[in-house]
Design an enzyme around this catalytic site. Sequence first.
Site, short mmCIF file in Angstrom:
data_model
loop_
_atom_site.label_atom_id
_atom_site.label_comp_id
_atom_site.label_asym_id
_atom_site.label_seq_id
_atom_site.Cartn_x
_atom_site.Cartn_y
_atom_site.Cartn_z
N CYS A 53 -55.33 -83.17 -7.09
CA CYS A 53 -55.51 -81.87 -7.72
C CYS A 53 -56.86 -81.67 -8.41
O CYS A 53 -57.47 -80.60 -8.26
CB CYS A 53 -54.35 -81.52 -8.65
SG CYS A 53 -53.50 -82.90 -9.41
N ARG A 79 -51.46 -95.44 -6.07
CA ARG A 79 -50.77 -95.50 -7.36
C ARG A 79 -50.23 -96.89 -7.54
O ARG A 79 -49.62 -97.45 -6.63
CB ARG A 79 -49.60 -94.49 -7.40
CG ARG A 79 -50.08 -93.07 -7.29
CD ARG A 79 -48.95 -92.09 -7.35
NE ARG A 79 -49.44 -90.74 -7.07
CZ ARG A 79 -48.67 -89.67 -6.96
NH1 ARG A 79 -47.36 -89.79 -7.12
NH2 ARG A 79 -49.19 -88.50 -6.69
N GLN A 131 -50.68 -87.97 0.98
CA GLN A 131 -49.83 -86.83 0.67
C GLN A 131 -50.22 -85.65 1.55
O GLN A 131 -51.39 -85.45 1.83
CB GLN A 131 -50.04 -86.41 -0.78
CG GLN A 131 -49.52 -87.39 -1.79
CD GLN A 131 -49.70 -86.85 -3.19
OE1 GLN A 131 -50.80 -86.54 -3.62
NE2 GLN A 131 -48.60 -86.71 -3.91
N ASP A 165 -50.69 -82.66 0.74
CA ASP A 165 -50.82 -82.00 -0.54
C ASP A 165 -51.41 -80.61 -0.37
O ASP A 165 -52.16 -80.36 0.57
CB ASP A 165 -51.76 -82.85 -1.39
CG ASP A 165 -51.52 -82.67 -2.87
OD1 ASP A 165 -50.59 -81.94 -3.24
OD2 ASP A 165 -52.27 -83.28 -3.65
N HIS A 213 -52.70 -77.13 -3.05
CA HIS A 213 -52.70 -76.44 -4.34
C HIS A 213 -52.90 -74.96 -4.09
O HIS A 213 -53.78 -74.57 -3.33
CB HIS A 213 -53.78 -77.03 -5.24
CG HIS A 213 -53.49 -78.46 -5.57
ND1 HIS A 213 -54.01 -79.50 -4.85
CD2 HIS A 213 -52.63 -78.99 -6.47
CE1 HIS A 213 -53.51 -80.64 -5.32
NE2 HIS A 213 -52.68 -80.37 -6.30
N LYS A 243 -40.30 -77.42 -11.75
CA LYS A 243 -40.52 -77.82 -10.36
C LYS A 243 -39.23 -77.86 -9.56
O LYS A 243 -38.13 -77.89 -10.13
CB LYS A 243 -41.18 -79.19 -10.31
CG LYS A 243 -40.31 -80.30 -10.89
CD LYS A 243 -40.87 -81.68 -10.59
CE LYS A 243 -40.00 -82.76 -11.17
NZ LYS A 243 -40.40 -84.10 -10.81
N HIS A 276 -48.60 -76.90 -7.33
CA HIS A 276 -48.79 -78.10 -6.51
C HIS A 276 -47.64 -78.15 -5.54
O HIS A 276 -46.51 -77.90 -5.93
CB HIS A 276 -48.68 -79.40 -7.32
CG HIS A 276 -49.55 -79.47 -8.53
ND1 HIS A 276 -50.56 -80.36 -8.66
CD2 HIS A 276 -49.53 -78.75 -9.69
CE1 HIS A 276 -51.13 -80.22 -9.84
NE2 HIS A 276 -50.52 -79.25 -10.49
#
Length: 651
Positions: A347, A376, A394, A396, A398, A478, A524
């Site tokens: 992000c 991670r 990911q 991912d 945004h 979320k 996200h």
Amino acid sequence: MSAVQSAPIAITLPDGSVREVAAGTRCIDLAEQISHQLAKKAVGARIEGKLADLRTPLERSVRVEIVTADDPDGLTFLRHSAAHLLAEAVTELWPETKVAIGPVIADGFYYDFDRPEPFSSEDLEQIEKVMRKHAGAAEPIERTEVPHDAAMAKVTGFLGQGEIYKAEILEGILAEPGSVVSFYRQGTFTDLCEGPHVAHTGLIRHFKLLSVAGAYWRGDEKNKMLQRIYGTAYFKEDDLKAHLHRIEEAARRDHRKLGKELDLFGQYDDIGPGLILWHPKGALIRNEIETFWRKAHYEGGYDLVYTPHIAKTTLWNKSGHTGFYRENMFSGMDVDGQEYLVKPMNCPYHIQIFNNRTRSYRELPLRWAELGTVYRYERSGVLHGLLRVRGFTQDDAHLFVRPDQLESELDRVIDFVLYILRTFGFAKFEAYLATRPEKFVGEPAMWERATKALADALVKNGLDYEVDEGGGAFYGPKIDLKLKDTLGRSWQCSTIQVDFNNPERFDMKFTGSDGKEHRPVMIHRALMGSMERFFGCLVEQYAGHFPLWLAPVQCSVFPISEDVDEAALQVADRLRKAGLRIDYRDASDHLNARIKEAQLAKVPYMAVIGKREAEAGTVALRLASGKQEVMAIADLVGRLTREVQDKSLPS
RNA sequence: GCCGAGGUAGCUCAACGGUAGAGCAGCUGAUUCGUAAUCAGCAGGUUGUGGGUUCAAAUCCCAUCCUCGGCUCCA
């Protein structure tokens, strides 16, 4: 049976009918009054919706349902009692063992014990034997309720016996005013327990102890590690057998096993735990998935971006990661005297792009997606195949939206995630809506609006969901969608998170139609979650039989003997030119051997060409089921290309 | 990280103080075959790694790495 009071009470039964009985009538007597058959099948009762023992006396006019072995809740009674039976056996075998808790879980039950020596698998067999002994004796399981003052004495009693866990539980119960303290006794074993239980141990006939594992007392790692014995129990032998069969079946579909067998991916000592190497076949499947994903995103109004793996620590300070996420981040590296960190999330980079220049309200919503590889630190004990790793990519994105676009954008995202997941054949999800926690940033009104928008989007798209009260991140509510693996474990893949925090932290803004600066809202979202986890779920979902569009080899082509080599090569060539992935095997191995090999590699189709086919210009197509169909080459090409095109799922 | 179990040939496993073995896969040769294993031969391991005990260690001990079952956490 003691004398019952004369005042009759009205019991409402599930069919709506009302039956008058004497106050004090027990549930089992009620069942007997309804029908002898029902009483025979009864294992417990539901009083005003709450599970209760069959011997529970009815004192007031209430709604009662008799729970039988066929009722889904019937197993709750049985398994809870099985847990007690387990504890009874363990304390008989090793009297010095302290008992903790023994609840019912999704597929069975467990009981936690504190004992210096570890339980071995031989111990489990021995325990089962003793359990069977007590089950055979059909010991009545009796409930007694104890007033608080008497229970107080029990605490010291427990402590005297070294039963520190029971003492702690009881103290907790006593701390609640008006709480009921109850004990259950069977044979010589008595346990502090809320119930409910079946009437006697003789009903616990079909059970199995499955495994032993460590578990912290009360799930807190600051506490002592106890030994947890898992088991399961059923009313019918066939159900138990079916359950054990399911466990075996799940092991056969395990993505780690199939990943090795089909040569899809690997983990290596020299690389490090939780780091996945995608072998060519796995990589090919992943590439197909990614190609589909990119196309879907461009069609869905997204733009794609790429960002680097590392960034200066100052970025992570600004985003707050070094504050609240530090323990999950790999340690930094020094570059020319500047500290850099490996990214755990994408992000901050996307935000940088947003902040690169002024943004107009006309541009929003901006949707930026990236297959971003993040790292991670996960504690060693939690790593699990592809489903829990330390480095992963990911899918991912945004979304930067105006506040007034929040509702429509969330609706759109939910619709999109369902489209993606359904393409892969996932039909069952668990949806969770996580709401505002105690500590949060942003305006409560905005939280409420975003939470409602998430809920509406779920409902609108026909998804049932559970509310995880206070389970949201501090920066916004979320939605998590979970997929179930074959072992019944659910894995969070999709996540859609509203973020009120980062726009503030990074001072993001756009110019509104009023010419003034406004704060965008950020969403996200990851749909598949991570390529690794999603792929692991896919392998298990398909049991290694990938749909044609994903299969590493889509069709094997076999000439029966050398003299039809040319005809077979032509078939292979035509299929390849149609864009299909073909494995050609000449006749140096016998046909049976080649078929077996392809079958084990889970190749969806095999095209066999013998003299007959070569002469007629046809192929004998062997399906995964083993069935054969003879067809013209053009039909074969059409059939396979169409199936790839449609992303048809394996039948 | 913690508790427990386990790491032997590419894979699945055997040997459990006395020279490390099988099947499959691989390689070579023969076999040319009609829908799940043709035959023969060859090759393949410092037993996860490092230390120790012993005349002798895959085997016993210690450390360490990794895997697995859980606890906790998350994509």
